[in-house]
Design an enzyme around this catalytic site. Structure first.
Site, PDB file in Angstrom:
ATOM      1  N   ASN A 276       0.661  -1.328  -0.053  1.00 25.71           N
ATOM      2  CA  ASN A 276       0.189  -0.122   0.033  1.00 25.71           C
ATOM      3  C   ASN A 276       0.919   1.179   0.100  1.00 25.71           C
ATOM      4  O   ASN A 276       0.372   2.495   0.319  1.00 25.71           O
ATOM      5  CB  ASN A 276      -0.947   0.186   1.236  1.00 25.71           C
TER       6      ASN A 276
ATOM      7  N   ARG B 159       2.954   6.270  12.012  1.00 23.30           N
ATOM      8  CA  ARG B 159       2.501   5.909  13.121  1.00 23.30           C
ATOM      9  C   ARG B 159       2.077   6.889  14.168  1.00 23.30           C
ATOM     10  O   ARG B 159       2.985   7.890  14.315  1.00 23.30           O
ATOM     11  CB  ARG B 159       3.096   4.882  13.822  1.00 23.30           C
TER      12      ARG B 159
ATOM     13  N   GLN C  26      -6.010   3.058  18.208  1.00 21.27           N
ATOM     14  CA  GLN C  26      -6.810   3.069  17.294  1.00 21.27           C
ATOM     15  C   GLN C  26      -7.936   2.033  17.731  1.00 21.27           C
ATOM     16  O   GLN C  26      -7.499   0.668  18.016  1.00 21.27           O
ATOM     17  CB  GLN C  26      -6.283   2.517  15.760  1.00 21.27           C
TER      18      GLN C  26
ATOM     19  N   HIS D 278      -7.564   5.925   9.884  1.00 25.96           N
ATOM     20  CA  HIS D 278      -6.808   5.187   9.516  1.00 25.96           C
ATOM     21  C   HIS D 278      -7.195   4.490   8.125  1.00 25.96           C
ATOM     22  O   HIS D 278      -7.768   3.367   8.146  1.00 25.96           O
ATOM     23  CB  HIS D 278      -5.918   4.196  10.426  1.00 25.96           C
TER      24      HIS D 278
HETATM   25  P1  NAI Z   1      10.319   1.114   4.405  1.00 26.91           P
HETATM   26  O1  NAI Z   1      10.789   0.110   5.240  1.00 26.91           O
HETATM   27  O2  NAI Z   1      10.456   0.958   3.067  1.00 26.91           O
HETATM   28  O3  NAI Z   1      11.046   2.426   4.820  1.00 26.91           O
HETATM   29  C1  NAI Z   1      11.149   3.013   6.242  1.00 26.91           C
HETATM   30  C2  NAI Z   1      12.433   3.928   6.238  1.00 26.91           C
HETATM   31  O4  NAI Z   1      12.479   4.528   7.420  1.00 26.91           O
HETATM   32  C3  NAI Z   1      13.712   2.986   5.937  1.00 26.91           C
HETATM   33  O5  NAI Z   1      14.300   3.745   4.855  1.00 26.91           O
HETATM   34  C4  NAI Z   1      14.253   3.084   7.307  1.00 26.91           C
HETATM   35  O6  NAI Z   1      15.635   2.948   7.143  1.00 26.91           O
HETATM   36  C5  NAI Z   1      13.770   4.418   7.777  1.00 26.91           C
HETATM   37  N1  NAI Z   1      13.966   4.369   9.230  1.00 26.91           N
HETATM   38  C6  NAI Z   1      13.865   3.461  10.285  1.00 26.91           C
HETATM   39  N2  NAI Z   1      13.882   3.978  11.555  1.00 26.91           N
HETATM   40  C7  NAI Z   1      14.180   5.128  11.310  1.00 26.91           C
HETATM   41  C8  NAI Z   1      14.618   6.330  12.267  1.00 26.91           C
HETATM   42  N3  NAI Z   1      14.812   6.010  13.346  1.00 26.91           N
HETATM   43  N4  NAI Z   1      15.057   7.565  11.732  1.00 26.91           N
HETATM   44  C9  NAI Z   1      14.945   7.706  10.381  1.00 26.91           C
HETATM   45  N5  NAI Z   1      14.707   6.758   9.505  1.00 26.91           N
HETATM   46  C10 NAI Z   1      14.116   5.515   9.881  1.00 26.91           C
HETATM   47  O7  NAI Z   1       8.742   1.240   4.866  1.00 26.91           O
HETATM   48  P2  NAI Z   1       7.592   1.887   4.153  1.00 26.91           P
HETATM   49  O8  NAI Z   1       6.973   1.012   3.172  1.00 26.91           O
HETATM   50  O9  NAI Z   1       8.050   3.042   3.639  1.00 26.91           O
HETATM   51  O10 NAI Z   1       6.460   2.137   5.376  1.00 26.91           O
HETATM   52  C11 NAI Z   1       6.866   3.119   6.581  1.00 26.91           C
HETATM   53  C12 NAI Z   1       5.911   3.069   7.477  1.00 26.91           C
HETATM   54  O11 NAI Z   1       4.631   3.571   7.048  1.00 26.91           O
HETATM   55  C13 NAI Z   1       5.466   1.664   7.975  1.00 26.91           C
HETATM   56  O12 NAI Z   1       6.484   1.035   8.830  1.00 26.91           O
HETATM   57  C14 NAI Z   1       4.310   1.966   8.258  1.00 26.91           C
HETATM   58  O13 NAI Z   1       4.370   2.081   9.861  1.00 26.91           O
HETATM   59  C15 NAI Z   1       3.564   3.270   7.798  1.00 26.91           C
HETATM   60  N6  NAI Z   1       2.539   2.818   7.014  1.00 26.91           N
HETATM   61  C16 NAI Z   1       1.297   3.422   7.064  1.00 26.91           C
HETATM   62  C17 NAI Z   1       0.245   3.108   6.374  1.00 26.91           C
HETATM   63  C18 NAI Z   1      -1.261   3.997   6.521  1.00 26.91           C
HETATM   64  O14 NAI Z   1      -2.154   3.301   6.118  1.00 26.91           O
HETATM   65  N7  NAI Z   1      -1.028   5.006   7.048  1.00 26.91           N
HETATM   66  C19 NAI Z   1       0.311   2.040   5.321  1.00 26.91           C
HETATM   67  C20 NAI Z   1       1.572   1.576   5.056  1.00 26.91           C
HETATM   68  C21 NAI Z   1       2.784   1.707   5.718  1.00 26.91           C
END
Ligand code: NAI
Length: 388
Positions: free
Chosen positions: A147, A286, A315, A339
């Site tokens: 997503n 989040r 939530q 959400h």
């Molecule tokens: P991803 O794993 O592709 O990217 C996450 C990035 O955050 C990575 O590059 C990682 O190195 C970085 N990261 C991790 N910890 C960090 C920190 N302390 N400081 C800076 N950067 C940090 O994940 P993606 O697919 O981009 O998703 C990210 C988040 O978005 C998910 O974990 C989820 O919580 C949220 N999400 C929300 C949705 C919604 O419906 N609102 C749906 C999908 C994801």
């Protein structure tokens, strides 16, 4: 039509198993699969593509039962008498969704006698205690990428609606009023603004890609990992190693990292002081990455001009959650929604299919995709959650 607990007894699923399962296959053994999904009500009865609901059950009931498995689906997730607490005790697989998170806490996981696999139907497995899961050798998987475009689009929309002061303008029209200056006094163009992202992974990067045609001034990112030079160039991104420095240079900050020990409360009162006065903050990652009271206070004081997103620290969000009604000093600046950014119908088709693939791999003993793997063989595997 749908009982609160949408399940068939094991006994009723056996005849299906006899008629469809191939007995030679080792994966025809019966197991208990528990799914905690959100209740879709009339919408889910009318729209079968709402696959992530209790009513439509990710579209996998027939398939699972044809293999002789028991499939229990419910939205009841809170407290000791919930279906989650009752059925986790002997379930082998638990499917949860970030949209209605079944919180798999240490205490709950410690009651699970048979649990081998937790699947997140979507992206973001922070509702699972990953440390306890790894200690108990429970694998955690999610449908990576399912997503990310859906969310990136929502982020761009949220940036625009804050910068252009859209919500109060629409509310004014509904009220029957017409006072252009009241809206225009705090409406700007996105062109020429600096946007910073906390996390430049799948979503964060897609946000920057989608901002390119708006002729923004500069794109900044704060991440553990440096993007390849080509990727940086493509979206005019510059890495800033100090988060305070990044927010101090940004007109708009967007949060796109997972929630884990290193990001819980990352955007707090102290960091908000370093934001440009009147900046905008968009968080679809989040809720708990941003401090609830500090954000409400920053919006009220005008330190932030706007806050938008779809994620909440709990939530469903309680009715009196300050983020529902918080406003800037001009009575605007709130772009909060439930959400749903990652649960568009397009996204639901992808994460339902991905959940089935993960289950198929598990049942056949096939390797899972590394990018879907959060916890494996007793270790946090995903780098985004701090894995090595
Ligand atoms: P991803 O794993 O592709 O990217 C996450 C990035 O955050 C990575 O590059 C990682 O190195 C970085 N990261 C991790 N910890 C960090 C920190 N302390 N400081 C800076 N950067 C940090 O994940 P993606 O697919 O981009 O998703 C990210 C988040 O978005 C998910 O974990 C989820 O919580 C949220 N999400 C929300 C949705 C919604 O419906 N609102 C749906 C999908 C994801």
């Amino acid at each position: 039509m749908f009982s609160r607990l949408a399940t068939r007894s094991v006994a009723s699923s056996r005849p299906l198993a006899r008629s469809f399962a191939a007995p030679q296959q080792s994966w025809s053994r019966g197991m208990k699969v528990l799914a905690i999904l959100y209740r879709g009500g009339d919408a889910a009865k009318q729209e079968p593509r709402l696959l992530g609901t209790v009513e439509n059950q990710l579209g996998i009931r027939e398939w699972l039962e044809s293999q002789g498995h028991e499939y229990i689906v419910s939205d009841s997730k809170e407290g000791p008498n919930s279906d989650l607490a009752k059925h986790i005790v002997d379930a082998e697989v638990v499917i949860t969704t970030p949209f209605h998170p079944g919180y798999l806490t240490r205490d709950l996981l410690n009651t699970a006698k048979n649990l081998k696999l937790c699947v997140t139907a979507g992206v973001g497995s922070d509702h699972v205690d990953l440390k306890t899961a790894s200690q108990k050798n429970i694998d955690v998987l999610e449908v990576t990428g399912s997503n990310v475009t859906s969310v990136a689009e929502h982020v761009v929309m949220s940036i625009l609606l804050l910068v252009r002061n859209f919500v109060p303008a629409h509310e004014m029209i509904e009220r029957g009023d017409w006072q252009v200056s009241e809206i225009a006094r705090n409406a700007f163009d996105l062109e020429g603004k600096t946007v910073g992202t906390i996390g430049a992974g799948r979503i964060g990067y897609r946000v920057l890609e989608r901002l390119m045609p708006f002729d923004t001034k500069e794109h900044l990112y704060y991440d553990f990992a440096t993007l390849p030079a080509e990727a940086e160039k493509k979206v005019r991104a510059r890495r800033v190693e100090d988060l305070k420095e990044m927010v101090a240079q940004s007109d708009i900050v967007t949060v796109n990292c997972p929630l884990h020990e290193g990001t819980r409360g990352l955007v707090n009162a102290e960091l908000l002081k370093h934001f440009k006065k009147g900046a905008y903050l968009v968080n679809t990652a989040r809720g708990a990455i941003c401090d609830r009271e500090a954000v409400a206070q920053a919006l009220k004081s005008g330190q932030l001009s706007g806050y938008a997103g779809d994620v909440w620290n709990v939530q469903p969000a309680p009715k009196d959650h300050p983020w529902r009604t918080m406003k800037n000093p001009l009575g605007a600046g709130n772009g909060m929604v439930p959400h749903y950014s990652g649960t568009t119908l397009d996204a639901q088709a992808r994460y339902a299919a991905g959940t089935r693939t993960i289950l198929e791999n598990y049942l056949k003993g096939k390797a899972q995709k590394p990018e879907d793997t959060i916890v494996k063989d007793g270790k946090i595997f995903s780098k985004a959650y701090g894995g090595k």
